[in-house]
Design a protein around this motif. Sequence first.
Motif, PDB file in Angstrom:
ATOM      1  N   ALA A 134       0.838  -1.199   0.000  1.00 22.06           N
ATOM      2  CA  ALA A 134       0.000   0.000   0.000  1.00 22.06           C
ATOM      3  C   ALA A 134       0.871   1.246   0.000  1.00 22.06           C
ATOM      4  CB  ALA A 134      -0.922   0.007   1.213  1.00 22.06           C
ATOM      5  N   PRO A 135       0.717   2.113  -1.022  1.00 20.16           N
ATOM      6  CA  PRO A 135       1.518   3.334  -1.036  1.00 20.16           C
ATOM      7  C   PRO A 135       1.224   4.227   0.168  1.00 20.16           C
ATOM      8  CG  PRO A 135      -0.071   3.328  -2.853  1.00 20.16           C
ATOM      9  CD  PRO A 135      -0.142   1.988  -2.203  1.00 20.16           C
ATOM     10  N   LEU A 136      -0.021   4.179   0.663  1.00 18.77           N
ATOM     11  CA  LEU A 136      -0.401   5.014   1.816  1.00 18.77           C
ATOM     12  C   LEU A 136      -0.635   4.161   3.068  1.00 18.77           C
ATOM     13  CD1 LEU A 136      -2.841   7.497   0.009  1.00 18.77           C
ATOM     14  CD2 LEU A 136      -0.425   7.846   0.527  1.00 18.77           C
ATOM     15  N   LEU A 137       0.163   3.116   3.213  1.00 18.48           N
ATOM     16  CA  LEU A 137       0.030   2.192   4.351  1.00 18.48           C
ATOM     17  C   LEU A 137       0.052   2.947   5.684  1.00 18.48           C
ATOM     18  CD1 LEU A 137       0.405  -1.142   4.872  1.00 18.48           C
ATOM     19  CD2 LEU A 137       2.525  -0.323   5.848  1.00 18.48           C
ATOM     20  N   LEU A 138       1.048   3.823   5.843  1.00 18.65           N
ATOM     21  CA  LEU A 138       1.229   4.534   7.118  1.00 18.65           C
ATOM     22  C   LEU A 138       0.262   5.705   7.249  1.00 18.65           C
ATOM     23  CD1 LEU A 138       5.125   4.410   6.997  1.00 18.65           C
ATOM     24  CD2 LEU A 138       3.644   3.001   8.442  1.00 18.65           C
ATOM     25  N   GLU A 139       0.013   6.396   6.118  1.00 16.13           N
ATOM     26  CA  GLU A 139      -0.915   7.531   6.140  1.00 16.13           C
ATOM     27  C   GLU A 139      -2.320   7.081   6.535  1.00 16.13           C
ATOM     28  OE1 GLU A 139       2.155   8.559   2.945  1.00 16.13           O
ATOM     29  OE2 GLU A 139       1.315   6.799   3.880  1.00 16.13           O
ATOM     30  N   ASN A 140      -2.724   5.873   6.087  1.00 16.95           N
ATOM     31  CA  ASN A 140      -4.077   5.369   6.359  1.00 16.95           C
ATOM     32  C   ASN A 140      -4.126   4.393   7.537  1.00 16.95           C
ATOM     33  OD1 ASN A 140      -4.997   6.926   4.256  1.00 16.95           O
ATOM     34  ND2 ASN A 140      -4.962   5.276   2.762  1.00 16.95           N
ATOM     35  N   ASN A 141      -3.037   4.354   8.305  1.00 17.44           N
ATOM     36  CA  ASN A 141      -2.960   3.517   9.504  1.00 17.44           C
ATOM     37  C   ASN A 141      -3.199   2.030   9.224  1.00 17.44           C
ATOM     38  OD1 ASN A 141      -2.468   3.225  12.271  1.00 17.44           O
ATOM     39  ND2 ASN A 141      -4.642   3.260  12.747  1.00 17.44           N
ATOM     40  N   LEU A 142      -2.829   1.576   8.034  1.00 22.84           N
ATOM     41  CA  LEU A 142      -3.004   0.153   7.701  1.00 22.84           C
ATOM     42  C   LEU A 142      -1.923  -0.713   8.352  1.00 22.84           C
ATOM     43  CD1 LEU A 142      -4.012   0.475   3.931  1.00 22.84           C
ATOM     44  CD2 LEU A 142      -5.466  -0.401   5.766  1.00 22.84           C
ATOM     45  N   GLN A 143      -0.871  -0.070   8.877  1.00 23.94           N
ATOM     46  CA  GLN A 143       0.149  -0.856   9.580  1.00 23.94           C
ATOM     47  C   GLN A 143      -0.425  -1.553  10.798  1.00 23.94           C
ATOM     48  OE1 GLN A 143      -0.059   2.417   9.783  1.00 23.94           O
ATOM     49  NE2 GLN A 143       0.812   3.238  11.667  1.00 23.94           N
ATOM     50  N   SER A 144      -1.596  -1.058  11.260  1.00 23.64           N
ATOM     51  CA  SER A 144      -2.232  -1.669  12.441  1.00 23.64           C
ATOM     52  C   SER A 144      -2.728  -3.089  12.153  1.00 23.64           C
ATOM     53  CB  SER A 144      -3.391  -0.798  12.924  1.00 23.64           C
ATOM     54  OG  SER A 144      -4.379  -0.702  11.911  1.00 23.64           O
ATOM     55  N   ILE A 145      -2.863  -3.441  10.857  1.00 23.74           N
ATOM     56  CA  ILE A 145      -3.290  -4.821  10.540  1.00 23.74           C
ATOM     57  C   ILE A 145      -2.127  -5.644   9.971  1.00 23.74           C
ATOM     58  CG2 ILE A 145      -5.781  -4.406  10.328  1.00 23.74           C
ATOM     59  CD1 ILE A 145      -5.454  -4.214   7.298  1.00 23.74           C
ATOM     60  N   THR A 146      -0.894  -5.147  10.180  1.00 23.27           N
ATOM     61  CA  THR A 146       0.281  -5.906   9.740  1.00 23.27           C
ATOM     62  C   THR A 146       1.130  -6.272  10.958  1.00 23.27           C
ATOM     63  OG1 THR A 146       1.719  -3.970   9.452  1.00 23.27           O
ATOM     64  CG2 THR A 146       0.350  -4.598   7.560  1.00 23.27           C
ATOM     65  N   ASP A 147       2.041  -7.226  10.757  1.00 31.28           N
ATOM     66  CA  ASP A 147       2.932  -7.642  11.844  1.00 31.28           C
ATOM     67  C   ASP A 147       4.268  -6.906  11.796  1.00 31.28           C
ATOM     68  OD1 ASP A 147       1.418  -9.972  13.082  1.00 31.28           O
ATOM     69  OD2 ASP A 147       1.396 -10.512  10.953  1.00 31.28           O
ATOM     70  N   ARG A 148       4.605  -6.431  10.603  1.00 27.83           N
ATOM     71  CA  ARG A 148       5.896  -5.761  10.402  1.00 27.83           C
ATOM     72  C   ARG A 148       5.760  -4.828   9.208  1.00 27.83           C
ATOM     73  NH1 ARG A 148      10.180  -6.836  13.176  1.00 27.83           N
ATOM     74  NH2 ARG A 148      12.153  -6.095  12.333  1.00 27.83           N
ATOM     75  N   VAL A 149       6.545  -3.741   9.214  1.00 27.04           N
ATOM     76  CA  VAL A 149       6.487  -2.785   8.097  1.00 27.04           C
ATOM     77  C   VAL A 149       7.854  -2.682   7.432  1.00 27.04           C
ATOM     78  CG1 VAL A 149       6.142  -0.354   7.448  1.00 27.04           C
ATOM     79  CG2 VAL A 149       4.590  -1.428   9.088  1.00 27.04           C
ATOM     80  N   LEU A 150       7.861  -2.928   6.120  1.00 24.66           N
ATOM     81  CA  LEU A 150       9.071  -2.784   5.308  1.00 24.66           C
ATOM     82  C   LEU A 150       8.889  -1.576   4.387  1.00 24.66           C
ATOM     83  CD1 LEU A 150      11.763  -3.755   3.955  1.00 24.66           C
ATOM     84  CD2 LEU A 150      10.342  -5.201   2.478  1.00 24.66           C
TER      85      LEU A 150
END
Length: 198
Positions: free
Chosen positions: A112-128
């Motif tokens: 997701a290009p806006l993973l962090l902007e849209n707070n989608l990291q909350s449904i992931t285990d790790r962010v690369l």
Amino acid sequence: MTFTLGVTGGIGSGKTAATDQFASHGVQVIDADVIAHQAVDIGSPALLKISDHFGKNILLSTGALNRPLLREIIFKNTQEKQWLENLLHPLIRKEITAALNKTTSTYTILSAPLLLENNLQSITDRVLVIDCDEELQIERASKRDNNSSDIIKSIMKQQLSRNDRIKKADDIITNNGTLPDLQKAVDNYHFKLLETIA
């Protein structure tokens, strides 16, 4: 749901090339952009709400969404942007979660290009984060999208700054070199991650 790796990066950073390389190892990739496009397919409830709100001229003669026009409207009007996000973000998140629940690979990528902007990291285990110099971003994205550097710079301003993105990352792959360099870095990361998950 398997272990989920969120992959993001600014425009032109090489995120798609990276996720393609992960996919070559049999890793399933859920692409938030693809899901966002499907959410406003012809005849979808979301598209009907958008045309009711913005008027029929927001649709092309085919009945599809006139994306450049919509982009122009929300670019100039933060209230309209907010309205659109309030409509689409919950739908997109719901579809992403459903897709993640169906995956069967050892781990799954949420791209997701806006993973962090849209707070989608909350449904992931790790962010690369796939990162590169800003001049390179502009050069690559201008070439790929056939857009002026001014348009690319304005898109970059809508995204999280490079420093903020790096601060929120668990891991970073720097992509200032060639495509084979990036592919090699992804391969190394993939095998390390498999060991970690195991």
